[in-house]
Design a protein around this motif. Sequence first.
Motif, PDB file in Angstrom:
ATOM      1  N   ALA A  66       0.814  -1.220   0.000  1.00  9.32           N
ATOM      2  CA  ALA A  66       0.000   0.000   0.000  1.00  9.32           C
ATOM      3  C   ALA A  66       0.845   1.267   0.000  1.00  9.32           C
ATOM      4  N   ASN A  67       2.094   1.164   0.447  1.00 12.84           N
ATOM      5  CA  ASN A  67       2.925   2.361   0.597  1.00 12.84           C
ATOM      6  C   ASN A  67       4.090   2.438  -0.384  1.00 12.84           C
ATOM      7  N   ILE A  68       4.347   1.370  -1.145  1.00 11.61           N
ATOM      8  CA  ILE A  68       5.490   1.336  -2.051  1.00 11.61           C
ATOM      9  C   ILE A  68       5.029   0.968  -3.457  1.00 11.61           C
ATOM     10  N   HIS A  69       5.450   1.751  -4.438  1.00 14.28           N
ATOM     11  CA  HIS A  69       5.165   1.468  -5.839  1.00 14.28           C
ATOM     12  C   HIS A  69       6.481   1.278  -6.586  1.00 14.28           C
ATOM     13  N   GLU A  70       6.430   0.418  -7.564  1.00 17.63           N
ATOM     14  CA  GLU A  70       7.604   0.111  -8.367  1.00 17.63           C
ATOM     15  C   GLU A  70       7.507   0.848  -9.693  1.00 17.63           C
ATOM     16  N   THR A  71       8.583   1.469 -10.120  1.00 17.73           N
ATOM     17  CA  THR A  71       8.603   2.147 -11.406  1.00 17.73           C
ATOM     18  C   THR A  71       9.778   1.631 -12.226  1.00 17.73           C
ATOM     19  N   VAL A  72       9.574   1.485 -13.533  1.00 15.45           N
ATOM     20  CA  VAL A  72      10.605   0.911 -14.389  1.00 15.45           C
ATOM     21  C   VAL A  72      10.725   1.707 -15.680  1.00 15.45           C
ATOM     22  N   LEU A  73      11.883   1.583 -16.308  1.00 20.06           N
ATOM     23  CA  LEU A  73      12.121   2.112 -17.648  1.00 20.06           C
ATOM     24  C   LEU A  73      12.511   0.973 -18.573  1.00 20.06           C
ATOM     25  N   TYR A  74      11.869   0.919 -19.732  1.00 20.17           N
ATOM     26  CA  TYR A  74      12.281   0.019 -20.799  1.00 20.17           C
ATOM     27  C   TYR A  74      12.873   0.839 -21.936  1.00 20.17           C
ATOM     28  N   LYS A  75      13.812   0.264 -22.643  1.00 15.33           N
ATOM     29  CA  LYS A  75      14.334   0.867 -23.866  1.00 15.33           C
ATOM     30  C   LYS A  75      13.995  -0.057 -25.024  1.00 15.33           C
ATOM     31  N   TYR A  76      13.324   0.490 -26.033  1.00 12.96           N
ATOM     32  CA  TYR A  76      12.944  -0.306 -27.209  1.00 12.96           C
ATOM     33  C   TYR A  76      13.660   0.237 -28.430  1.00 12.96           C
ATOM     34  N   ASN A  77      14.283  -0.663 -29.202  1.00 12.58           N
ATOM     35  CA  ASN A  77      15.031  -0.304 -30.402  1.00 12.58           C
ATOM     36  C   ASN A  77      14.242  -0.726 -31.632  1.00 12.58           C
ATOM     37  N   THR A  78      13.804   0.250 -32.435  1.00 10.09           N
ATOM     38  CA  THR A  78      12.995  -0.069 -33.610  1.00 10.09           C
ATOM     39  C   THR A  78      13.818  -0.706 -34.721  1.00 10.09           C
ATOM     40  N   ASP A  79      15.119  -0.436 -34.778  1.00 12.09           N
ATOM     41  CA  ASP A  79      15.963  -1.098 -35.785  1.00 12.09           C
ATOM     42  C   ASP A  79      16.089  -2.592 -35.497  1.00 12.09           C
ATOM     43  N   GLU A  80      16.183  -2.935 -34.214  1.00 12.39           N
ATOM     44  CA  GLU A  80      16.355  -4.329 -33.829  1.00 12.39           C
ATOM     45  C   GLU A  80      15.033  -5.026 -33.516  1.00 12.39           C
ATOM     46  N   GLY A  81      13.976  -4.250 -33.307  1.00 12.65           N
ATOM     47  CA  GLY A  81      12.694  -4.844 -32.949  1.00 12.65           C
ATOM     48  C   GLY A  81      12.740  -5.532 -31.598  1.00 12.65           C
ATOM     49  N   ALA A  82      13.486  -4.976 -30.651  1.00 12.08           N
ATOM     50  CA  ALA A  82      13.678  -5.612 -29.349  1.00 12.08           C
ATOM     51  C   ALA A  82      13.718  -4.565 -28.252  1.00 12.08           C
ATOM     52  N   GLY A  83      13.275  -4.960 -27.053  1.00 13.62           N
ATOM     53  CA  GLY A  83      13.287  -4.071 -25.912  1.00 13.62           C
ATOM     54  C   GLY A  83      13.973  -4.697 -24.717  1.00 13.62           C
ATOM     55  N   GLU A  84      14.388  -3.853 -23.786  1.00 15.17           N
ATOM     56  CA  GLU A  84      15.048  -4.346 -22.584  1.00 15.17           C
ATOM     57  C   GLU A  84      14.718  -3.438 -21.406  1.00 15.17           C
ATOM     58  N   LEU A  85      14.731  -4.026 -20.217  1.00 14.25           N
ATOM     59  CA  LEU A  85      14.568  -3.281 -18.986  1.00 14.25           C
ATOM     60  C   LEU A  85      15.895  -2.641 -18.615  1.00 14.25           C
ATOM     61  N   ILE A  86      15.902  -1.307 -18.376  1.00 12.87           N
ATOM     62  CA  ILE A  86      17.172  -0.635 -18.079  1.00 12.87           C
ATOM     63  C   ILE A  86      17.181   0.053 -16.716  1.00 12.87           C
ATOM     64  N   TYR A  87      16.024   0.161 -16.057  1.00 13.82           N
ATOM     65  CA  TYR A  87      15.992   0.883 -14.785  1.00 13.82           C
ATOM     66  C   TYR A  87      14.810   0.394 -13.970  1.00 13.82           C
ATOM     67  N   LYS A  88      15.029   0.287 -12.652  1.00 10.36           N
ATOM     68  CA  LYS A  88      13.958  -0.136 -11.757  1.00 10.36           C
ATOM     69  C   LYS A  88      14.164   0.523 -10.404  1.00 10.36           C
ATOM     70  N   ALA A  89      13.098   1.071  -9.835  1.00 12.54           N
ATOM     71  CA  ALA A  89      13.205   1.745  -8.544  1.00 12.54           C
ATOM     72  C   ALA A  89      11.888   1.616  -7.796  1.00 12.54           C
ATOM     73  N   GLN A  90      11.944   1.764  -6.482  1.00 12.82           N
ATOM     74  CA  GLN A  90      10.757   1.756  -5.650  1.00 12.82           C
ATOM     75  C   GLN A  90      10.510   3.161  -5.099  1.00 12.82           C
ATOM     76  N   LEU A  91       9.259   3.597  -5.181  1.00  8.81           N
ATOM     77  CA  LEU A  91       8.882   4.933  -4.743  1.00  8.81           C
ATOM     78  C   LEU A  91       7.855   4.836  -3.626  1.00  8.81           C
ATOM     79  N   ASP A  92       7.938   5.740  -2.675  1.00  5.95           N
ATOM     80  CA  ASP A  92       6.916   5.785  -1.641  1.00  5.95           C
ATOM     81  C   ASP A  92       5.613   6.316  -2.235  1.00  5.95           C
TER      82      ASP A  92
END
Length: 410
Positions: A186-212
Motif C-alpha cells: 500500500a505504501n510502495i510502488h515500483e517504477t521501471v524504464l524500458y528501452k525499445y530499439n525499432t531497428d532491432e525490434g527488441a526491448g530491454e529493462l534498463i531501470y527499476k526503482a521503488q517509490l513511496d
Amino acid sequence: MKNFKTLLISSAVICLALTGCSKGGSSEIGDESNFQITLFKSSIAEEPALQVGQLKYSVDFIHGQGERFNEDNEFLDAMDNNYYYFVTEEFPNTVTAVSRTTGEREDILHYGLKYGSVLNHTVCGYYMADPPTDFADGVCYNHLYFGAVGKEQQCFDFESHNFQNKYSQLSDSELIIFSDPNAVNANIHETVLYKYNTDEGAGELIYKAQLDKKTWDNNPQMACYNGEIYLAMCKNSGDNSIVTITTLNSDGKAFYEQQITLPAEYADRPLCGLTVTENHIILQYYNKRVYVQGDRPTIAVIDKNTHEVFTVSADYSIGERYHDGVIDGRYVMFRAGSYSSPTLDMICVFDDETGKLHFINFPDITDKIQTIYTDMKGDAVLRVCKDPLNSESDYWVRFDDVLSAVNSLK
C-alpha cells in the motif's frame, strides 16, 4: 542551485518475463545476469536560489480557411513530415499511411484489441499504437505496436498497471517507456524504464526503482533530451513543492540529481508533464489534486542558465507535447487552449532561445476546432466540427508552416 544534495544512488534492474505479441515481431527482456548494481557518489556545490518571475507570452494569429482535404472523411490519427496516418474505427484496427506528396497508400499496422490508440503521434519514424491494458492469466500487459511504410510491423509486450504509459524518443531508433508494473504494497510502488530499439525490434529493462506512495501519487514524469533520460519526482513539503530531477545515461544509469523548490502555488498539484531542452526545464502540473471537468495544467519554466523559475498567466493552458522534435533547434510545440474553451483548439510554441510562449489561434475558423495535429516541420492539420450532432460533417484543413505566425520569425 539551492538544496542540491550529495547523491548516493543504488540502481538495480531485474528481468521481467513478457508475453509474445499477437501479430508481427516479438521481443523479450534479456537474462537478469545482464544487469548489475551500480554505486556512485556525486558532490554538487550549491548554486543561487530560484528567482520567481512572470513568463513572457504572446497570442499570435493565423488567418485564412486553410486547405481542405480528406474528403472521404477517414479518421486521421497522426501525422509526420512524410505521411498522414488514418485509422479504422472498427475491430480489428487497421492503420493506413498516406504519402503527403504522392497520395500513395499502404496498410502498415493491424492490431486485434478492440480499443484504439491513445497516442496520436509517431516516434522513430514509426506510427505507434498503445491500446489500453490487456489482462491475461491475472497479469496486466501493455501491447505497444509499431508500423512504418515498407517495414514489417513490430510489437512489444510489457507488464503494466497503467492505461497510459509515458514515452519519449531517446534517439532516431530508440524509445524509452516509463511504466509502473507493480504496487509492492500500500505504501510502495515500483517504477521501471524500458528501452525499445525499432531497428532491432527488441526491448530491454534498463531501470527499476521503488517509490513511496506520496511520491507516486504526485505522478512522476519522464523525458529524453540529447541522448539522456530525465526523471522528475515531486514531493510536497509544507508550503513548497520539492521536485527532484534525476539524469540517467542511455543505459539507465543515474549520474546527476538536482532538487528544485517551487513556490506554494505548486504545493498541492501532481505533475502531468516534463520537457527538457537546451536551456530550460518545463514542468506541467494539474491545477487541482482531484480532476474536475475543464481542469487544465499549469506550468513552471526553469531557466537552466539564470536559475529563474517562470509561471504563466491563467488565461491559457498547455496540454501534452505533440512530439519529441525540437524544430530548428529551438521550437517545441504543445497542444493549447484558453480556459474559456472546452477543447484544446490552439497551438503553443515554446521558443527555447527566448524563453517565450506563443499561443497560436485560428480566428477565421468559425466552426469548432476539435483536434489539432502537427508534424516536425511546423505544419498543422485541424479537425473541425461543423455539426456537433453529426460527426460525418467534420472536415479537415491543413495550414503549412504555422511557425510563421510566431512574432520572432516575422
